[in-house]
Design an enzyme around this catalytic site. Structure first.
Site, PDB file in Angstrom:
ATOM      1  N   ASP A 368       0.814  -1.215   0.000  1.00 59.15           N
ATOM      2  CA  ASP A 368       0.000   0.000   0.000  1.00 59.15           C
ATOM      3  C   ASP A 368       0.857   1.280   0.000  1.00 59.15           C
ATOM      4  O   ASP A 368       1.892   1.328   0.659  1.00 59.15           O
ATOM      5  CB  ASP A 368      -0.844  -0.051   1.298  1.00 59.15           C
ATOM      6  CG  ASP A 368      -1.991   0.922   1.269  1.00 59.15           C
ATOM      7  OD1 ASP A 368      -2.074   1.721   0.324  1.00 59.15           O
ATOM      8  OD2 ASP A 368      -2.806   0.865   2.210  1.00 59.15           O
ATOM      9  N   ASP A 479      -6.287  -6.562  -1.899  1.00 54.90           N
ATOM     10  CA  ASP A 479      -6.696  -6.384  -0.506  1.00 54.90           C
ATOM     11  C   ASP A 479      -8.137  -5.878  -0.423  1.00 54.90           C
ATOM     12  O   ASP A 479      -8.729  -5.412  -1.420  1.00 54.90           O
ATOM     13  CB  ASP A 479      -5.739  -5.345   0.120  1.00 54.90           C
ATOM     14  CG  ASP A 479      -5.641  -5.440   1.625  1.00 54.90           C
ATOM     15  OD1 ASP A 479      -6.447  -6.151   2.242  1.00 54.90           O
ATOM     16  OD2 ASP A 479      -4.746  -4.771   2.192  1.00 54.90           O
ATOM     17  N   CYS A 527      -6.348 -11.019  -0.082  1.00 60.34           N
ATOM     18  CA  CYS A 527      -6.071 -10.486   1.249  1.00 60.34           C
ATOM     19  C   CYS A 527      -7.287  -9.664   1.661  1.00 60.34           C
ATOM     20  O   CYS A 527      -7.965  -9.086   0.812  1.00 60.34           O
ATOM     21  CB  CYS A 527      -4.832  -9.587   1.159  1.00 60.34           C
ATOM     22  SG  CYS A 527      -4.477  -8.658   2.650  1.00 60.34           S
ATOM     23  N   ASP A 549      -2.996 -10.607   9.463  1.00 62.99           N
ATOM     24  CA  ASP A 549      -2.101  -9.479   9.714  1.00 62.99           C
ATOM     25  C   ASP A 549      -1.233  -9.729  10.931  1.00 62.99           C
ATOM     26  O   ASP A 549      -0.338  -8.936  11.223  1.00 62.99           O
ATOM     27  CB  ASP A 549      -2.902  -8.184   9.896  1.00 62.99           C
ATOM     28  CG  ASP A 549      -3.169  -7.518   8.561  1.00 62.99           C
ATOM     29  OD1 ASP A 549      -2.535  -7.913   7.569  1.00 62.99           O
ATOM     30  OD2 ASP A 549      -4.016  -6.599   8.508  1.00 62.99           O
TER      31      ASP A 549
HETATM   32  C1  DGJ Z   1      -4.082  -4.948   5.195  1.00 63.06           C
HETATM   33  C2  DGJ Z   1      -3.208  -6.082   4.785  1.00 63.06           C
HETATM   34  O1  DGJ Z   1      -3.573  -7.236   5.445  1.00 63.06           O
HETATM   35  C3  DGJ Z   1      -1.766  -5.716   5.047  1.00 63.06           C
HETATM   36  O2  DGJ Z   1      -0.918  -6.794   4.752  1.00 63.06           O
HETATM   37  C4  DGJ Z   1      -1.399  -4.519   4.220  1.00 63.06           C
HETATM   38  O3  DGJ Z   1      -1.459  -4.846   2.869  1.00 63.06           O
HETATM   39  C5  DGJ Z   1      -2.356  -3.381   4.539  1.00 63.06           C
HETATM   40  N1  DGJ Z   1      -3.727  -3.761   4.449  1.00 63.06           N
HETATM   41  C6  DGJ Z   1      -2.114  -2.223   3.615  1.00 63.06           C
HETATM   42  O4  DGJ Z   1      -3.031  -1.231   3.780  1.00 63.06           O
END
Ligand code: DGJ
Length: 741
Positions: A368, A479, A527, A549
């Site tokens: 990100d 994501d 994700c 996460d």
């Molecule tokens: C949530 C994801 O699970 C993280 O690994 C990362 O990509 C963040 N978002 C980025 O905003």
């Protein structure tokens, strides 16, 4: 394998060498359930399994007959308003407000193979002889609708895939208020329900509870499958464990709102169903329209929960995941997120990339923060063009520079979202989900794009396609970081709103399909704030998923253990991150972090520049280890050995298909004082083969390793002290190779 139809008795017997699934057409024309379980030899009739009873007060459809009552019959897809007082599998509201329907047998088709589901993910076959499908066509003549119940039985898996389809040809519109993917009435309730529950960064913890009279369920009403419940549960006999006993697994191939429910009635019948959650669901069918439910996968195991999981793994790895990356070794990656979050520029990115390249890492993933003017979570979602401040030569420039270092380049996206501070929102405020005249909650300062609108899906897709056409991108992390809290599609009529949640998912699947089709060699990783969309639906589009996460090794032990109930190791994204861990502040060794992450698709997520030379050397060794063992990990048979939920340890292992190689991981969460003797009972080996355990002088036969166990006591003689590390959060790895005879 086959589907046998006994014409005289109107009974269907779906079977292969392991399972039987039997149902009949009852006297009222509806299908009645007779048996699901271990293979039974076929016979002309199983009608003796059809239990009726005289129950005063029961609603009985036939004058003079007080025995036949749907309230007490085990059924295949129960209807509302025909005497059954339990939860129905579907409901249809008609124009006059009636919800009474009566679907009766019209015809059936049996054919080789398995059809795809339009717009939806589903298990597939590569050759028609792998499976046989039955489509049972029921019809309600008054509303002029067909209900097609589809069953597929596989030759090589103890699996039944089910789905339902409504085809409406009446002049008057109907509204589906619920439509489950399957229903199964089991004749008793002597089961434990095992499900995977959790929260953000604590996904898929294994929970087990006894069935009780009433309704017990798992669900999501958030617009994605969720951190809270995974679309899976198992019913196991109370005495069943990981290795033995009967376990029935139920898994929904879907990524949106779902309900999985067991309704145990007062006669101990357990009504199992799974499908799209009926809350906020109302789907209108006009003449000629069709509604297709997602697919549900039913797995039968008489070899306990490990047996069930192994079937899910093999089926989902080889017949749900698709495409270029399905069978290929996945690259060892470095992800920028925990190393630099959104605070980077090209120099910083290239520094990390150079360090990664020097450690033989194969793929650099820029997470990100690369687009719009995104310096924090408040802006830019929807503006999928590079931030020139951070990347002066764009994605193309950075990707090419990374490739020059000898690595592939990957990128993060979150296509279903919009920030208020974005060009997209300024142009199209009505593309945001929510009622314009009401407040809309933000979640992580962001909002959800209305993917029920084809023009939105097209627009976002065009932007992303432009980036991907322009730059050598080999990997995408897709994501999603919030739920849908105010479901409302702007500019639509009232009738549409009940379709929003499902259409949103269909829009997302469509965009995935478009990107996969145009860029077949890109490796997609799904994700959703970690593992909020770790479901079979996503596996159809992305063969691997970011698991959680939480990257703390000890937490990961539990999360990966739970995830392995359904999902193959080839799909479980695992990264080594820094210590102390950013989420838990726990200190674990690089060894423990690596040895936990080996059992998945492997990568790093930390600032390599902060490491000592010794740590870098250790990482090089880890990368080399992964390259040697990743094929075994991805394709081998996985066994859970010791549950981290039940004590201070945890253990698992993976065995190659030819049983000549195995890798076992043993983890100690808490060091006991003056520890008792310890043996690890291995699984899945060949009893006759003689195995060398790396680092040990003597060799062992498979039967001994499985029955007597591998001695791993701290004080055991013959175990080199170097193998035993004292203290909390320690791990040990055992590499086994069969001796050539
Ligand atoms: C949530 C994801 O699970 C993280 O690994 C990362 O990509 C963040 N978002 C980025 O905003």
């Amino acid at each position: 394998m086959g589907i046998i139809f006994h014409e005289n008795t109107k009974e269907f017997h779906l079977c292969n060498k392991e399972i039987s699934y039997i149902f009949c057409i009852m006297q009222n024309g509806q299908p009645g359930q007779l048996y699901y379980g271990k293979r039974l030899r076929d016979r002309e009739s199983f009608i003796h399994l059809f239990e009726e009873g005289v129950h005063d007060m029961a609603p009985c459809p036939y004058e003079g007959n007080n025995v036949f009552s749907l309230e007490y019959l085990k059924q295949e897809y129960p209807t509302y308003g025909t005497g059954d007082m339990r939860y129905p599998a579907f409901q249809i509201e008609q124009e006059d407000g009636s919800k009474i329907t009566e679907f009766t047998y019209k015809s059936h088709r049996i054919f080789q193979g398995k059809p795809t589901l339009k717009g939806l993910p589903a298990v597939y076959v590569e050759h028609d002889d792998e499976a046989v499908t039955l489509e049972l066509i029921l019809s309600d003549k008054i509303i002029q609708t067909d209900l097609i119940l589809s069953y597929t039985v596989f030759e090589n898996y103890p699996v039944i895939c089910r789905n339902a389809r409504f085809e409406h040809y009446g002049d008057k519109k109907i509204v589906l208020g619920s439509a489950m993917s399957f229903n199964l009435d089991l004749p008793d309730s002597n089961y434990d329900m095992v499900d995977l529950t959790g929260a953000w960064a604590r996904e898929r913890y294994v929970k087990c509870h006894r069935l009780h009279e009433g309704v017990q369920s798992i669900y999501s009403m958030r617009g994605h499958s969720s951190h809270q419940f995974n679309p899976f549960f198992a019913l196991k006999r109370p005495e069943a464990n990981e290795d033995s006993g009967e376990a029935l697994g139920f898994s929904l191939v879907y990524s949106g709102n779902f309900l999985g429910q067991v309704n145990t009635d007062t006669f101990d019948v357990s009504r199992v169903m799974m499908g799209i959650h009926p809350n906020e669901f109302a789907w209108t069918l006009r003449k000629g329209e069709v509604f297709q439910t997602p697919e549900a996968v039913l797995v039968y195991s008489e070899k306990g929960l490990n047996g069930m999981s192994q079937t899910f793994h093999e089926l989902y790895r080889t017949r749900l995941a698709r495409g270029y990356w399905r069978d290929r070794e996945r690259p060892v990656l470095i992800n920028s997120w925990e190393a630099m979050f959104m605070d980077f520029d090209e120099e910083k990115v290239l520094k990390l990339a150079k360090e990664a390249a020097a450690l033989d890492i194969e793929l650099f993933v820029l997470d990100d923060g690369w687009f719009g003017h995104r310096d924090d979570a408040t802006s830019s979602l929807g503006d999928w063009y590079p931030d020139q401040r951070k990347l002066p030569d764009g994605v193309k420039g950075i990707a090419e520079k990374v490739e020059k270092l000898g690595m592939k380049f990957g990128l993060w996206i979150e296509p279903e979202m919009i920030s208020k501070d974005s060009d997209l929102y300024r142009m199209h405020p009505d593309w945001m989900i929510g009622a314009p005249y009401r407040n809309k909650c933000h979640g992580r300062y962001q909002y959800v794009l209305d993917f029920t609108k084809p023009e939105v899906v097209q627009f976002i897709g065009d932007m992303i396609v432009k980036v991907l056409r322009d730059a050598p991108v080999s990997y995408i992390k897709w994501d999603l970081n919030r739920s849908i809290s105010e479901p409302f599609s702007q500019g639509r009529d009232a009738g549409f709103q009940g379709e929003l949640f499902h259409r949103q998912i269909l829009g997302m699947y469509q965009l995935y399909e478009r990107l996969r089709a145009e860029f077949p060699e890109i490796l997609f990783e799904s994700c959703a704030s970690g593992g909020a969309r770790f479901d079979p639906g996503m596996l159809y589009y992305a063969p691997q998923a970011w698991t959680s996460d939480c990257t703390d090794a000890i937490e990961r032990l539990r999360i990966q253990y739970g995830t392995s109930f359904v999902y193959p190791l080839s799909s479980i994204g695992c990264h080594v991150s820094e210590a102390p861990n950013q989420q838990t502040c726990r200190n674990t060794s690089l060894k423990t972090r690596g040895e936990t992450a080996y059992f998945g698709t492997f990568g790093y997520e930390l600032d390599l520049g902060k490491l000592t030379e010794e740590e870098k050397e250790e990482i090089k060794e880890q990368v080399a280890f992964v390259k040697e063992y990743r094929s075994l990990v991805a394709n081998g048979t996985f066994y859970r050995l010791l549950s981290p939920f039940e004590g201070d340890e945890g253990a698992w292992m993976v065995v190659s298909k030819d049983k000549k190689e195995a890798l076992a991981g043993y983890y100690r969460q808490r060091q006991p004082m003056n520890a008792p003797y310890k043996r690890l009972f291995l699984r899945g080996l060949d009893e006759e083969m003689e195995y060398v355990v790396e680092g040990r002088e003597e060799s062992f036969f498979g039967d001994e390793l499985m029955q007597a166990g591998l001695v791993i006591s701290d004080q055991a003689c013959g175990v080199k002290t170097a193998e035993v590390v004292q203290g909390d959060y320690q791990s040990r790895l055992f590499m086994l190779k069969a001796k050539e005879s």
